[in-house]
Design a protein around this motif. Sequence first.
Motif: not given
Length: 293
Positions: A97-106, A114-122
């Motif tokens: 139902q969810n997972y953590t997406s890791y970034a280079r900067n942790r 779930d109810n998380n909102i992520i704003f991403s570029t096109v």
Amino acid sequence: MKRHRNRSKYRESRNKVSQRPFGSLSNPYTPLEVLSKDQIETIHHASLRILKEIGLQIMDADSRHRLKLIGCDVNESTERVRMEPSLVEEYITNLPQNYTSYARNREKNLLVGDNNIIFSTVMGPSFVTDLDKGRRPGTYNELCDFIKVAHSLNIIHQDGGGGFEPMDLPPETRHLDMMYAQITLTDKGWQPCWLNSRARAQDVIEMTCIALGMTKDELSNTPTISAGVNTNSPLLLDGELAEGLIVMAEMGQAIDITPFTMAGAMSPVPLAGTLAQQNAEVLAGFVLTQAIR
């Protein structure tokens, strides 16, 4: 003299962008229920019927082989793969139902789902536009500027794939330059550029391992990049995108199955039919991904 200093301070304050710190967002509201539970269930069962009676044309032999191993009905002469409803539901039951997406900067990791909102570029346009030069084919230098802007804005959580196509670079190697720009110009998480072949997907994996200082085994248990895989509606998955899907799934990376349905063109005119077909294509992609992983 005093008036001149005041003007300078005013200009400096106007040039500064006031923004909140980088952070995750969640939607506190219950989603608007456009369809009833019974209607959703009806569409789902229609999707299962499509996969059983019509199936999906999958143009990659490796994908068909993997699906055949788990019990799908595969017709090699037509490249048609059919799936029993019980098999589909078995393979989608344990999707997270969810997972953590890791970034280079942790500190910029993201919780997906779930109810998380992520704003991403096109990702993907061939053109760039601004107020000074108007609309024009994008270049690599402009792509780099775009990523820098996205990196500097805290409301942007993730680079969505480079922004636009740098049309001044050869298409055969363009993905390498785009990935290099993403890795070096932002420490946020990123979606890789085009994964429409096994070789390009493997390049993305190699560069991600180098950027994060990880082995492939370590990366396979650390979801870091997400791959967008379009089905070619109606009911077709082309060979090159299937290859990219396989590489990403083998490496434990997230995959977005995105049907390209346009009602009346690549799907039925009635909305219910379009939703049933679209859902069938997504379910087939889920089954293939889970069969690989």
